[in-house]
Enzyme design. Structure first.
Site, PDB file in Angstrom:
ATOM      1  N   LEU A 189       0.832  -1.193   0.000  1.00 46.77           N
ATOM      2  CA  LEU A 189       0.000   0.000   0.000  1.00 46.77           C
ATOM      3  C   LEU A 189       0.870   1.247   0.000  1.00 46.77           C
ATOM      4  O   LEU A 189       1.715   1.424   0.869  1.00 46.77           O
ATOM      5  CB  LEU A 189      -0.930   0.009   1.220  1.00 46.77           C
ATOM      6  CG  LEU A 189      -2.049   1.051   1.228  1.00 46.77           C
ATOM      7  CD1 LEU A 189      -3.227   0.539   2.041  1.00 46.77           C
ATOM      8  CD2 LEU A 189      -1.596   2.397   1.775  1.00 46.77           C
ATOM      9  N   HIS A 209       7.943   1.880  10.539  1.00 44.24           N
ATOM     10  CA  HIS A 209       8.481   3.125   9.985  1.00 44.24           C
ATOM     11  C   HIS A 209       7.532   4.270  10.340  1.00 44.24           C
ATOM     12  O   HIS A 209       6.326   4.073  10.494  1.00 44.24           O
ATOM     13  CB  HIS A 209       8.589   2.974   8.467  1.00 44.24           C
ATOM     14  CG  HIS A 209       9.316   4.064   7.774  1.00 44.24           C
ATOM     15  ND1 HIS A 209       8.712   5.258   7.440  1.00 44.24           N
ATOM     16  CD2 HIS A 209      10.601   4.155   7.331  1.00 44.24           C
ATOM     17  CE1 HIS A 209       9.583   6.032   6.820  1.00 44.24           C
ATOM     18  NE2 HIS A 209      10.743   5.391   6.741  1.00 44.24           N
TER      19      HIS A 209
END
Length: 338
Positions: free
Chosen positions: A127, A231
Site C-alpha cells: 500500500l 516506519h
C-alpha cells in the site's frame, strides 16, 4: 469522492514506477525496478484472468485513480498464499528459560528464531500513496478495498491474513535492525539486500542466515530499539490494521525488524460488516450516508467511497457513483459503513 480503486492494467507501468521511486527504500513489494514492476503487472493480469475458485500462488495489484483527471496516485496488493514460490521467512520473538541449581537462579533469555510459521497465509501489502495525496480518507479507501476484494473472492484466500509493515529507518534510509543483526552475516548494505530480495526472492536468507536462535542480549541497542517498530510513515497504517482486528503476534521482518500483523480472515471488521444489496435506484439521492462500496469480479472489481440512501432491502446511489462502479439498477453491490 471521485477516487476509484480498480485492478491494475499494463498501461499503469509509468504510474507505478513513479510511485516506486517515491517510497524512500525498504518497500519490498514496490521496488524501483522497471522490469520487475512490469513483471508484476503481467503476473497480476494473469491472476485476474483466472476464473477458478481454489487458492493459488497469486498476486492481485490495484491502483487508485482520480476519475476526474485520470491520474493514478496510489496502489496496493493482495497475495492469496505466501510461501509457495519460496519460503516465507520471519523472525519470531521468543524466550528460553534456564535454571541453575548451583546458583539458585532462573534466567529468561529473549531470542529471535528464523521461522516459516506464517506460510500459507494470505497477505495484504504494497500500500502506497504519493506524497500530497494522503488526505480525506483516501488511504483508508485503498486499504479497505483489499478486504472487500478478499470477501468477494473468499474461496481464493486463506483463513489467516497477515500484513508486513516497513520497519524503522534512520535519517539516511539505513535500517538499524539490518545493521545490527542480519547485515553481519551477508556483507551487503540494507539497500543492496532489500533490492536483491525484491527482484530475486529471499532464498539467499536460507542459504546464509544462521539457523539457531539469536539471543537479543547480544544485539546492539540501536537494533533492539526498533524491533517490532513500524516506519514513521507506517504508524497510521498500523492503527488501521489494529482497527480491523489485526494484532502483533511477535513476528518481525527479517530485513528491517518491522512488525508483522496477523488476523483471522473472517474476523476482519470490514469483511464481517459488509453486506450485498441491490441498487434500487440511480439518481438524485439528496441527504445521504457515507459508505464504502464495491462491485465487479476479478479484473472488473472496483471500490469507492460514496453516499447512499437505504431503500427497503436495497440502496439508492447517484449517477456518478453508478458510473464509477459500472452498475445499474438491479445490480448487486457490496456495502460497508465508512
Amino acid at each position: 469522492m471521485s477516487h476509484i480503486v480498480r485492478a491494475a492494467r499494463p498501461g499503469d507501468l509509468d504510474a507505478i514506477y513513479k510511485m516506486a521511486k517515491s517510497t524512500g527504500g525498504g518497500f519490498t513489494n514496490l521496488p524501483p525496478n522497471r522490469p520487475t514492476l512490469e513483471a508484476k503487472l503481467e503476473r497480476a493480469a494473469s491472476c485476474f484472468a483466472r476464473t477458478g475458485d481454489e487458492v493459488g500462488d497469486e498476486m492481485f495489484l490495484f491502483m487508485l485513480e482520480d476519475t476526474r483527471t485520470g491520474k493514478v496516485t496510489g496502489t496496493c496488493q493482495v497475495f492469496s498464499q505466501v510461501g509457495m514460490s519460496w519460503p516465507f521467512y520471519s523472525y519470531r520473538i521468543g524466550a528460553i528459560t534456564q535454571h541453575s541449581k548451583e546458583l539458585g537462579r532462573t534466567f529468561r533469555a529473549e531470542t529471535l528464531s528464523l521461522v516459516t510459521d506464517l506460510e500459507g497465509s494470505s497477505e495484504v501489502g504494497g500500500l502506497f500513496l504519493l506524497p500530497g495525496e494522503r488526505a480525506s480518507g483516501i488511504g483508508k479507501l485503498l486499504a479497505r478495498s483489499r478486504y472487500l476484494f478478499i470477501r468477494n473472492h473468499r474461496a481464493r484466500f486463506g483463513d489467516r491474513l497477515i500484513a508486513e509493515l516497513r520497519g524503522a529507518h534512520d535519517e539516511l534510509g539505513n535500517s538499524p535492525f539490518w545493521d545490527g543483526v542480519a547485515g553481519r552475516f551477508f556483507g551487503m548494505s540494507f539497500a543492496e539486500a532489500d533490492d536483491f530480495n525484491a527482484i530475486h526472492g529471499n532464498q539467499f536468507i536460507a542459504d546464509l542466515m544462521p539457523k539457531h536462535p539469536i539471543y537479543t542480549a547480544m544485539i546492539d541497542e540501536n537494533a533492539l530499539a526498533v524491533m517490532g517498530v513500524p516506519h514513521a510513515s507506517g504508524r497510521a497504517a498500523m492503527r488501521m490494521l489494529e482497527n480491523e482486528g489485526f494484532v502483533f503476534d511477535n513476528y518481525i521482518d527479517i530485513f528491517d525488524g518491522g512488525p508483522t500483523m496477523v488476523a483471522q480472515t473472517d474476523r476482519i471488521n470490514t469483511i464481517r460488516e459488509t453486506r450485498d444489496v441491490p441498487v434500487t435506484r440511480v439518481g438524485d439521492i439528496g441527504e445521504n450516508a457515507p459508505a464504502l462500496l464495491a462491485a465487479g469480479r476479478l479484473a472488473e472489481f472496483r471500490a469507492c467511497h460514496a453516499g447512499i440512501v437505504e431503500e427497503g432491502e436495497g440502496i439508492a446511489i447517484d449517477a456518478a457513483t453508478a458510473a464509477m462502479l459500472r452498475v445499474s439498477e438491479g445490480d448487486s453491490v457490496a456495502v460497508a459503513s465508512r
